[in-house]
Enzyme design. Sequence first.
Site, PDB file in Angstrom:
ATOM      1  N   SER A 186      -2.569   0.006   4.708  1.00  0.00           N
ATOM      2  CA  SER A 186      -2.887   1.239   4.473  1.00  0.00           C
ATOM      3  C   SER A 186      -2.686   2.335   5.518  1.00  0.00           C
ATOM      4  O   SER A 186      -2.331   3.440   5.531  1.00  0.00           O
ATOM      5  CB  SER A 186      -4.042   1.442   3.631  1.00  0.00           C
ATOM      6  OG  SER A 186      -5.019   0.999   4.306  1.00  0.00           O
ATOM      7  N   HIS A 244      -1.727  -0.493  -2.231  1.00  0.00           N
ATOM      8  CA  HIS A 244      -0.681   0.704  -2.158  1.00  0.00           C
ATOM      9  C   HIS A 244       0.587   0.526  -2.362  1.00  0.00           C
ATOM     10  O   HIS A 244       1.564   1.050  -2.109  1.00  0.00           O
ATOM     11  CB  HIS A 244      -0.877   1.003  -0.396  1.00  0.00           C
ATOM     12  CG  HIS A 244      -2.303   1.658  -0.209  1.00  0.00           C
ATOM     13  ND1 HIS A 244      -2.048   3.188  -0.161  1.00  0.00           N
ATOM     14  CD2 HIS A 244      -3.480   1.495   0.247  1.00  0.00           C
ATOM     15  CE1 HIS A 244      -3.529   3.485  -0.008  1.00  0.00           C
ATOM     16  NE2 HIS A 244      -4.087   2.468   0.355  1.00  0.00           N
ATOM     17  N   LYS A 273      -5.211   4.202  -7.383  1.00  0.00           N
ATOM     18  CA  LYS A 273      -4.260   5.169  -6.517  1.00  0.00           C
ATOM     19  C   LYS A 273      -3.294   5.665  -7.193  1.00  0.00           C
ATOM     20  O   LYS A 273      -3.391   6.616  -7.738  1.00  0.00           O
ATOM     21  CB  LYS A 273      -4.033   4.236  -5.510  1.00  0.00           C
ATOM     22  CG  LYS A 273      -5.133   3.823  -4.479  1.00  0.00           C
ATOM     23  CD  LYS A 273      -5.017   2.797  -3.399  1.00  0.00           C
ATOM     24  CE  LYS A 273      -6.309   2.780  -2.507  1.00  0.00           C
ATOM     25  NZ  LYS A 273      -6.674   1.763  -2.091  1.00  0.00           N
TER      26      LYS A 273
HETATM   27  C1  LIG Z   1      -7.991   1.149  -1.764  1.00  0.00           C
HETATM   28  C2  LIG Z   1      -7.904  -0.353  -1.688  1.00  0.00           C
HETATM   29  C3  LIG Z   1      -8.648  -1.355  -2.439  1.00  0.00           C
HETATM   30  C4  LIG Z   1     -10.069  -0.543  -3.284  1.00  0.00           C
HETATM   31  O1  LIG Z   1      -9.419  -0.181  -4.365  1.00  0.00           O
HETATM   32  P1  LIG Z   1     -10.171   0.856  -5.409  1.00  0.00           P
HETATM   33  O2  LIG Z   1      -9.613   0.758  -6.702  1.00  0.00           O
HETATM   34  O3  LIG Z   1     -10.104   2.186  -4.774  1.00  0.00           O
HETATM   35  O4  LIG Z   1     -11.791   0.262  -5.574  1.00  0.00           O
HETATM   36  C5  LIG Z   1      -8.564  -2.573  -2.435  1.00  0.00           C
HETATM   37  N1  LIG Z   1      -7.762  -3.139  -1.569  1.00  0.00           N
HETATM   38  C6  LIG Z   1      -6.830  -2.137  -0.787  1.00  0.00           C
HETATM   39  C7  LIG Z   1      -5.725  -3.040   0.193  1.00  0.00           C
HETATM   40  C8  LIG Z   1      -6.980  -0.727  -0.884  1.00  0.00           C
HETATM   41  O5  LIG Z   1      -6.251  -0.244  -0.159  1.00  0.00           O
END
Ligand SMILES: *Cc1c(COP(=O)(O)O)cnc(C)c1O
Length: 392
Positions: A181, A209, A240
């Site tokens: 990310s 992502h 996301k």
């Molecule tokens: C954002 C993210 C999460 C968490 O996801 P949520 O649904 O916001 O709890 C887990 N793993 C990665 C790699 C992320 O970027």
Amino acid sequence: MSELKYLQDQVDALKAQGVYRVLPVLEGANEAEVILDGKKVINLSSNNYLGFANHPRLKQAAIRAIETHGVGAGAVRTIIGNMDLHEELEQKLAAFKREEAVLVFQSGFNCNAGVIQAVTDTGDLILSDALNHASIIDGVKLSKADRGVFAHSDMADLERILKERRDQYRNCLIITDGVFSMDGDIAKLPEIVALAEKYNCMTYVDDAHGSGVLGESGRGTVDHFGLHGRVDFSIGTLSKAIGVVGGYVAGGKVMKEWLLHRGRPLLFSTALPPAAIGAIIEAVDLLSGTTEYTDKLWENAKFFKARMKALGFDIGHSETPITPVIIGDEAKTVAFSKRLFEAGVFASPIVFPTVPTGTGRVRCMVTAGHTTEQLERAVAAFERIGKEMALI
Ligand SMILES: *Cc1c(COP(=O)(O)O)cnc(C)c1O
């Protein structure tokens, strides 16, 4: 009641270090252009890749689900919180992901916290990429397995550890983010899968992502590389690109059967509410029917990156819509982001400890919801302030 002086001391220390945080306040929905802290700005900081967070069809679906199913699930799924909506979503997601089975959790974070500990045990080994997400790090901590960390996307380092340690364990699980990310680079999944097959390991990809971004109509990193059936645990988020909230694991039927008995967030935390599930089902239906949203996302990302690169900014080695604008110095990075905000562009500064010292960056998240005009305006602000600060 305690005065919590030890916490006050720690908060004061944060202030002294200049890293004390006040949360910006968003008025209204998450859109390409928003009111943040009372100021109208172009939003280059959300994970709302496809513009689904305020999509009329998702909102209507959420309202319909509230009318038919109420606002809460009323219990954990293993008791009486498992609604027909949850079942429908899991079937649709499994078909979309082209996997045997899917199990949905309340968030991506608690999916990692629940799955990793449930599928590993004493006598097993977990190998994790050095840049994996915090929820993976926490998930690994909850496991009874031994662990090792390989240098970021360094296949020689991964193989070195496998050679040294694999033989001493029953199972070995290799865990990686699908898309990282902070830099936007994609995991070397074909190589990881090949090493896993060579050393008899299982693979676990957290595609937070990559979901809704990579692969055919956002089917993810596994689809992007054509690795269906060769990754054991494929994690996605619904928070996301999908625009709502939730996480899931896709894989084989037996994985789901086991997690229905030992996935602790599923057993001990209330199921996602009907509105969320209704909206997510609509999102999966939308993506199943058209590549329009992902096409637009990539078109916008390519446009923005080309313009930023032409201006002479260092935009790293991203392979996805995540566009880091690397500044280096921490204070300069924060100052740049502040100046951009004053000029009507919100791109958050990311500095140590989230990224290594001296690699501070302003991270730009381009979405399908941005118009070309908004992106042009953002680029113009980057150009003007970049020149004023002698960054380009
Ligand atoms: C954002 C993210 C999460 C968490 O996801 P949520 O649904 O916001 O709890 C887990 N793993 C990665 C790699 C992320 O970027």
